[in-house]
Structure formats: structure tokens, C-alpha cells
Scaffold this motif. Structure first.
Motif, PDB file in Angstrom:
ATOM      1  N   UNK A 125       1.076  -1.284  -0.190  1.00  0.00           N
ATOM      2  CA  UNK A 125       0.204  -0.050   0.210  1.00  0.00           C
ATOM      3  C   UNK A 125       0.831   1.075   0.078  1.00  0.00           C
ATOM      4  N   UNK A 126       1.954   1.203   0.415  1.00  0.00           N
ATOM      5  CA  UNK A 126       2.672   1.818   0.906  1.00  0.00           C
ATOM      6  C   UNK A 126       3.208   2.712  -0.243  1.00  0.00           C
ATOM      7  N   UNK A 127       3.690   1.452  -1.394  1.00  0.00           N
ATOM      8  CA  UNK A 127       4.666   1.646  -2.462  1.00  0.00           C
ATOM      9  C   UNK A 127       3.077   2.643  -3.063  1.00  0.00           C
ATOM     10  N   UNK A 128       1.852   1.849  -3.651  1.00  0.00           N
ATOM     11  CA  UNK A 128       0.701   2.384  -4.197  1.00  0.00           C
ATOM     12  C   UNK A 128       0.693   3.769  -4.312  1.00  0.00           C
ATOM     13  N   UNK A 188      10.416   1.159   6.605  1.00  0.00           N
ATOM     14  CA  UNK A 188      11.350  -0.199   5.245  1.00  0.00           C
ATOM     15  C   UNK A 188      11.250   0.556   3.809  1.00  0.00           C
ATOM     16  N   UNK A 189       9.490   0.998   3.726  1.00  0.00           N
ATOM     17  CA  UNK A 189       8.797   0.509   2.491  1.00  0.00           C
ATOM     18  C   UNK A 189       9.452   1.966   1.971  1.00  0.00           C
ATOM     19  N   UNK A 190      10.779   2.948   1.958  1.00  0.00           N
ATOM     20  CA  UNK A 190      11.250   4.078   1.847  1.00  0.00           C
ATOM     21  C   UNK A 190      11.837   4.015   0.378  1.00  0.00           C
ATOM     22  N   UNK A 191      12.789   3.657   0.167  1.00  0.00           N
ATOM     23  CA  UNK A 191      13.376   3.686  -0.976  1.00  0.00           C
ATOM     24  C   UNK A 191      12.245   2.794  -2.369  1.00  0.00           C
ATOM     25  N   UNK A 192      11.750   1.441  -2.355  1.00  0.00           N
ATOM     26  CA  UNK A 192      10.482   0.934  -2.776  1.00  0.00           C
ATOM     27  C   UNK A 192       9.375   2.168  -3.398  1.00  0.00           C
ATOM     28  N   UNK A 193       9.570   3.611  -2.413  1.00  0.00           N
ATOM     29  CA  UNK A 193       8.361   4.636  -2.419  1.00  0.00           C
ATOM     30  C   UNK A 193       9.387   5.230  -3.556  1.00  0.00           C
ATOM     31  N   UNK A 194      10.605   5.537  -2.906  1.00  0.00           N
ATOM     32  CA  UNK A 194      11.036   6.669  -4.341  1.00  0.00           C
ATOM     33  C   UNK A 194      10.905   6.301  -5.331  1.00  0.00           C
ATOM     34  N   UNK A 195      11.228   4.767  -5.438  1.00  0.00           N
ATOM     35  CA  UNK A 195      11.179   4.636  -6.742  1.00  0.00           C
ATOM     36  C   UNK A 195       9.758   4.298  -7.387  1.00  0.00           C
ATOM     37  N   UNK A 196       9.286   4.102  -7.019  1.00  0.00           N
ATOM     38  CA  UNK A 196       7.832   3.836  -7.626  1.00  0.00           C
ATOM     39  C   UNK A 196       7.422   5.481  -7.613  1.00  0.00           C
ATOM     40  N   UNK A 197       7.547   6.749  -7.415  1.00  0.00           N
ATOM     41  CA  UNK A 197       7.244   7.525  -7.333  1.00  0.00           C
ATOM     42  C   UNK A 197       8.284   8.612  -8.789  1.00  0.00           C
ATOM     43  N   UNK A 198       9.232   8.338  -8.816  1.00  0.00           N
ATOM     44  CA  UNK A 198      10.095   8.763  -9.667  1.00  0.00           C
ATOM     45  C   UNK A 198       9.723   8.561 -11.442  1.00  0.00           C
ATOM     46  N   UNK A 199       9.384   6.971 -10.822  1.00  0.00           N
ATOM     47  CA  UNK A 199       8.807   6.108 -12.246  1.00  0.00           C
ATOM     48  C   UNK A 199       7.362   6.972 -12.719  1.00  0.00           C
ATOM     49  N   UNK A 200       6.524   6.830 -11.557  1.00  0.00           N
ATOM     50  CA  UNK A 200       5.672   7.941 -12.152  1.00  0.00           C
ATOM     51  C   UNK A 200       5.456   8.943 -12.485  1.00  0.00           C
TER      52      UNK A 200
END
Length: 219
Positions: A125-128, A188-200
Motif C-alpha cells: 500500500x505504501x508503494x501504491x 522499510x518501504x522508503x526506497x521502494x516508495x521513492x522508486x515508484x514515485x520517480x517512475x510515475x
């Protein structure tokens, strides 16, 4: 600094590229040719269907009732309200609903919607939250930039008003708070969130480019 602020700082170069894109500048000035705008309308209509799916799937992963209710409500609003606005815009340009529903997605639209739906199915849900943030915050910021550039009312003024209105601002505020809550709850999801944010965010930029060049498959 909030986590949403940190994401926006990291994506500042993408925002600046959006502000300078000719589609954005010419739309703000009222000089944008109708053909690229119509291409945007058609592709964004198809995009919104998957954007609604993103919110609906996020709702199934939310762990508290309030967040689940809101996310599912946004999915309904997109389908029930925002799609109507797009159909209304399209009708002003002679584009019927049947054409909107049958148009083939351009490559960039395919890439963006596939990324969002895959994130919804496979991500947390954090990545979303991070993946949907650039669309909400980006359109508000680009809309405000367009409003600053516009010197008079013109045929695209309703577009600018849609994304600078209080209703959209409120939706963006909630989205930003959602990102911050996820950033705090899932460090622990911060890196995955950054990647998802920048890709979008990068795909948001490419969406303007897709519309301006009237991107197709060339086949």
C-alpha cells in the motif's frame, strides 16, 4: 521535512521539465493546437480507467477502515465524476463517447497504466501511495503553473480551472497526507516508495510528450 516533501525535492527536476514542456506552456497561453489536446483527452480517458483500478486495489490493501473507505470512494469518483468531465470536454471537440472508449492506447499510456496496475497488484500500500502521488500533486502544480502563465481566458481555461479548483486541491491534500502516513508507518518501504514515485513522475512527463507529438504505434 515530511516524506512527501522529500519525494518532491527528489523529483524537482521532473517537475521543472513538465513546467517547460511545450504542451504545458502552449496550453497555458491558449495557443496549443487542438490535435495534441484531443490526443491527450483520448489517452487520458483510457488512463483514468486504470487509475480508478489503482485506487480500488489500494483500498483492498488498506489496513484501516477510514483509508479503505476513502480509496474506494476515490475510485468511484473517478468513474462517476471525472470520466463525465472528460466526456464533456471531448464532446466540445466533437469526440463521442464511443470513440473515447475504443481508442487504442499509445505506447506511453500503455507503459504508465501497466506500471500502475502492476504496482497495485504486486506492491505494498505504501508503494501504491507513492505511485499515485505524482499524478495528483503534479496536475495541481502544473495547473497552478499554467494559471500563472495564462494572461487571459481562452478555450483551455476550463482545463486549468479543473486542476486548480478547491475540490482537486482537497483530493491532493489527502493524497499527500496518505503518502506521509505510509512513509511514517513503513520506514522499510522508503526506497521502494521513492522508486515508484520517480517512475510515475517520469511517466507523467512522458504523457505530455506523448500528447504533444500525438504518439502512436506507427503501424
Amino acid at each position: 521535512m515530511t516524506f512527501s516533501d522529500a519525494l518532491l525535492e527528489e523529483g524537482e527536476h521532473v517537475w521543472e521539465a513538465q513546467y517547460e514542456h511545450p504542451f504545458v506552456v502552449e496550453l497555458a497561453e491558449g495557443t496549443l493546437d487542438e490535435a495534441p489536446f484531443q490526443h491527450w483527452l483520448k489517452q487520458d480517458y483510457r488512463y483514468l480507467l486504470d487509475y480508478a483500478r489503482l485506487f480500488a486495489l489500494a483500498g483492498t490493501k488498506a489496513r484501516d477502515e477510514e483509508t479503505m473507505t476513502h480509496l474506494l470512494g476515490v475510485a468511484h469518483t473517478v468513474l462517476d465524476h471525472e470520466m463525465d468531465l472528460h466526456r464533456s470536454f471531448a464532446a466540445d471537440y466533437g469526440i463521442e463517447r464511443e470513440e473515447l472508449e475504443s481508442v487504442e492506447k499509445a505506447p506511453t499510456c500503455v507503459a504508465y497504466t501497466n506500471f500502475l496496475v502492476r504496482t497495485a497488484y504486486e506492491g505494498s500500500v505504501a508503494e501504491i501511495a507513492a505511485a499515485l502521488f505524482p499524478c495528483m500533486q503534479g496536475y495541481q502544480d502544473v495547473g497552478e503553473h499554467m494559471a500563472d502563465l495564462a494572461t487571459e481566458e481562452h478555450r483551455y481555461t476550463p482545463f486549468i480551472e479543473m486542476y486548480t479548483g478547491e475540490e482537486f486541491r482537497e483530493a491532493t491534500r489527502w493524497c499527500r497526507e496518505f503518502v506521509d502516513r505510509c512513509g511514517e508507518a513503513y520506514p522499510g518501504e522508503h526506497d521502494a516508495m521513492r522508486e515508484a514515485f520517480l517512475t510515475s513522475a517520469k511517466l507523467e512527463y512522458r504523457f505530455w510528450e506523448m500528447a504533444y507529438t500525438q504518439e502512436g504505434w506507427g503501424l
